[in-house]
Scaffold this active site. Structure first.
Site, mmCIF file in Angstrom:
data_model
loop_
_atom_site.group_PDB
_atom_site.id
_atom_site.type_symbol
_atom_site.label_atom_id
_atom_site.label_comp_id
_atom_site.label_asym_id
_atom_site.label_seq_id
_atom_site.Cartn_x
_atom_site.Cartn_y
_atom_site.Cartn_z
ATOM 1 C CG HIS A 1 -5.236 -10.335 11.452
ATOM 2 N ND1 HIS A 1 -5.176 -9.802 12.770
ATOM 3 C CD2 HIS A 1 -4.529 -9.329 10.578
ATOM 4 C CE1 HIS A 1 -4.435 -8.667 12.606
ATOM 5 N NE2 HIS A 1 -4.123 -8.465 11.564
ATOM 6 N N GLY B 1 -7.207 -5.703 4.629
ATOM 7 C CA GLY B 1 -8.910 -5.390 5.251
ATOM 8 C C GLY B 1 -9.390 -4.227 4.879
ATOM 9 C CG MET C 1 2.188 -5.050 10.802
ATOM 10 S SD MET C 1 2.879 -3.376 11.424
ATOM 11 C CE MET C 1 1.449 -2.798 12.306
ATOM 12 C CB SER D 1 -3.354 -5.604 16.767
ATOM 13 O OG SER D 1 -3.360 -6.311 15.427
ATOM 14 C CG HIS E 1 -7.467 -8.686 15.416
ATOM 15 N ND1 HIS E 1 -8.549 -8.639 14.146
ATOM 16 C CD2 HIS E 1 -6.798 -7.733 15.239
ATOM 17 C CE1 HIS E 1 -7.895 -7.571 13.243
ATOM 18 N NE2 HIS E 1 -6.884 -7.038 13.900
#
Ligand code: PAF
Length: 494
Positions: free
Chosen positions: A14, A130, A7, A169, A11
């Site tokens: 990701h 993740g 989305m 995030s 960071h």
């Protein structure tokens, strides 16, 4: 193609996902990263409007991590005809009634709906997710499995900043004091996991809650669940459980988890003769960095000693005497091969002698031999980190293994493979119906014998390998293993 749905607000977590997707280049796959802030997975009072939108930075990071393309679909592309009229996928109640699902009604339906749509549009071969959002990961794995979607799910461990806070995030919403509270959150879970591992203290959820609240955190939930079923579970020493929690730091919601275990994972693979168990188990062990416990070699080792001492393999009382002070050692060499020692003697080649082959079934059928070998195998498995293959591994030897598989193939398929094997070794090949009849008879004897019959454990997963290549069977085993055992717990060797 490898696909990393996000989305945005990318960071380090990701970054690791994209790098992992780009590293799996064996098949020359390209890596696609999507950025879509999915309105369907936010509740009316949640942070959809203020969710970080940092597209320029996201593109830069994705590119640095090896992404081939970044895709930023609009709402019309994902929900043609508008959200109100859109098709929806619903996650099963049992998977979303606890953990985050209990306080975010409709959230996981929004997640599965959007991921289903993204998969339909992108058509990737592998989907990278993740482990930080363990419930989301498990629900998406279940969706792929239950809807029969043609994509492999790969998971990547939670990434933590230097202070231990899991990358998210939403961390950018935290002020300095809230960040300290977030760090405490991660620390409390880690302490619980480490105390459990060292059997220092039993898990005390009351004490854990107290530490979090004393640190100024407002608790949404703290739960212990089965990592695959996501149902409440008691923390137990027998197998892996998940301790998961969500808290609020000011108005920011943080989630984190830790696994509770007292040993490394165990895998039990049982199945009938000729199903290819040893070949795939050996290769699977190598891929996952697990020790391969070759129980067949252990029974051969006892048989070697029985013959060496001139004992009749059928004489149970005499065989029992041989077992006194017997110590079989397996030492992993290269390529999954193991050195075998009996009471200090190297017998790696000797146990393959045709005399041993001819007597091993008789020796292995004695209850005293089964009991002695089972006890030794259990000692070898005390610390975990191994995969064992045989006939009663999941039922008698490691009934608490994290993964139990019953690997089989139809008698017709096993006859076909046996014929190929005999031909490749230059032997005469009987007609296929004859081979098939022999296999059926062997199965009957194996599953009806009194001692250690071939049995499928109630909780074993049946894997029928007809029509599958060895590589496909190993991939299937790897996927089954990863449903229960996170990379965070047992990382795949690079
Ligand atoms: O984890 C996320 O970022 C989202 O839930 C996902 C999987 C991209 C679906 O919107």
């Amino acid at each position: 193609m490898h696909f990393v749905p996000t989305m945005g607000g990318l960071h380090q977590g990701h970054a690791n996902l994209i790098s992992a997707a780009s590293r799996h280049k064996a098949d020359e796959a390209k890596t696609l990263v999507s950025v879509f802030v999915n309105p369907l997975q936010f509740g009316p009072d949640e942070d959809f409007a203020r969710y970080p939108r940092t597209f320029e930075d996201d593109c830069e990071l994705a590119e640095q991590c090896g992404a081939s393309a970044i895709w930023c679909p609009d709402e019309e592309q994902i929900y043609p005809g508008g959200m109100a009229e859109s098709w929806r996928v619903q996650a099963p109640k049992s998977l979303q009634s606890g953990l985050c699902g209990s306080t975010r009604p409709g959230h996981f339906d929004g997640v599965v709906t959007v991921v289903c749509r993204l998969l339909a549009l992108a058509k990737p071969h592998q989907l990278f997710l993740g482990e930080k959002d363990w419930q989301q990961l498990t629900i998406l794995r279940r969706m792929v499995l239950d809807l029969g979607l043609a994509v492999r799910v790969r998971s990547v461990p939670t990434v933590r900043d230097g202070d231990g806070l899991a990358s998210s995030s939403r961390n950018r919403y935290l002020n300095a004091q809230q960040r300290q509270q977030g760090v405490l959150f991660a620390q409390v879970l880690r302490d619980a996991s480490s105390a459990f591992l060292h059997r220092a203290t039993p898990l005390d959820l009351g004490q854990l809650r107290f530490r979090l609240e004393e640190g100024g955190l407002s608790l949404e939930y703290v739960e212990v669940v089965d990592p695959w079923l996501l149902q409440p579970s008691k923390p137990n020493e027998a197998s892996l459980t998940l301790l998961a929690a969500a808290v609020r730091c000011g108005s920011t919601r943080l989630i984190d988890h830790a696994f509770l275990m007292t040993r490394s994972p165990l895998v039990a693979i049982d199945g009938p003769a000729g199903a290819g168990k040893s070949t795939v188990t050996r290769a699977f062990a190598k891929r996952l960095g697990l020790v391969y416990l070759d129980t067949g070699a252990m029974y051969r080792a006892v048989t070697w000693l029985v013959l060496e001492q001139g004992v009749d393999p059928a004489d149970s009382a005499a065989v029992e005497v041989v077992l006194n002070d017997l110590e079989v050692e397996l030492e992993p060499l290269q390529q999954g091969v193991q050195a075998v020692r009996v009471n200090g003697h190297e017998v790696t080649d000797a146990i393959r002698d045709p005399r041993v082959t001819a007597s091993v079934s008789a020796v292995a059928a004695h209850a005293c031999v089964r009991a002695a070998m089972t006890a030794q195998q259990q000692r070898m498995g005390e610390a975990g980190g191994l995969v064992a293959e045989g006939r009663d591994i999941g039922t008698a030897v490691f009934p608490h293994a994290e993964l139990k598989v019953f690997l089989t193939a139809t008698p017709k398929e096993r006859a076909r493979r046996r014929a190929l094997d005999l031909a490749a070794r230059g032997h005469e090949v009987p007609a296929l119906p004859e081979l098939e009849a022999q296999i059926v008879e062997r199965d009957r004897l194996d599953s009806t014998r009194e001692v250690a019959p071939l049995l499928q454990a109630d909780d074993a997963i049946e894997l029928i390998s007809d029509g599958m290549s060895i590589e496909q069977v190993i991939n299937a085993l790897e996927d089954l293993f990863r449903r229960r055992v996170a990379e965070e717990v047992w990382p795949t060797p690079v």
